[in-house]
Scaffold this active site. Sequence first.
Site, short mmCIF file in Angstrom:
data_model
loop_
_atom_site.label_atom_id
_atom_site.label_comp_id
_atom_site.label_asym_id
_atom_site.label_seq_id
_atom_site.Cartn_x
_atom_site.Cartn_y
_atom_site.Cartn_z
CE1 TYR A 198 0.49 2.12 4.17
CE2 TYR A 198 0.80 -0.48 4.69
CZ TYR A 198 0.82 1.04 5.06
OH TYR A 198 1.38 1.22 6.06
CB CYS A 199 1.61 3.94 -1.47
SG CYS A 199 0.59 4.08 -3.01
CE LYS A 200 -1.63 11.91 0.15
NZ LYS A 200 -1.15 13.13 -0.14
CG MET B 234 -2.78 3.90 5.57
SD MET B 234 -1.27 4.59 6.32
CE MET B 234 -1.61 6.39 6.16
#
Length: 93
Positions: A62-64, A90
Amino acid sequence: MVPTVTREEAHALVQRGAKLVDVRSAAEYDEKHIDGAINIPVDELASRAGELGSKDQPVVLYCKSGRRADRAAESLRGAGYTKVETLGGMENW
């Protein structure tokens, strides 16, 4: 940038031992992250992929927003990792 797993699927994978990997920068990770996630920024993934375990170890990225998670997934799949999933951003957790 469509996640490959839902929130529920990601939780189940992690509960069964999948690595949860935050591919944002260390500064972003330090500011806020999902409990239990490890931080391997997408630009460091090639040199730190060994931290993920074997290439058949399930991994949830995951990331932003999902862009970096998609890049990271493409990189890992290209390196032979077989069980790579993306959660997207996220907030999907």
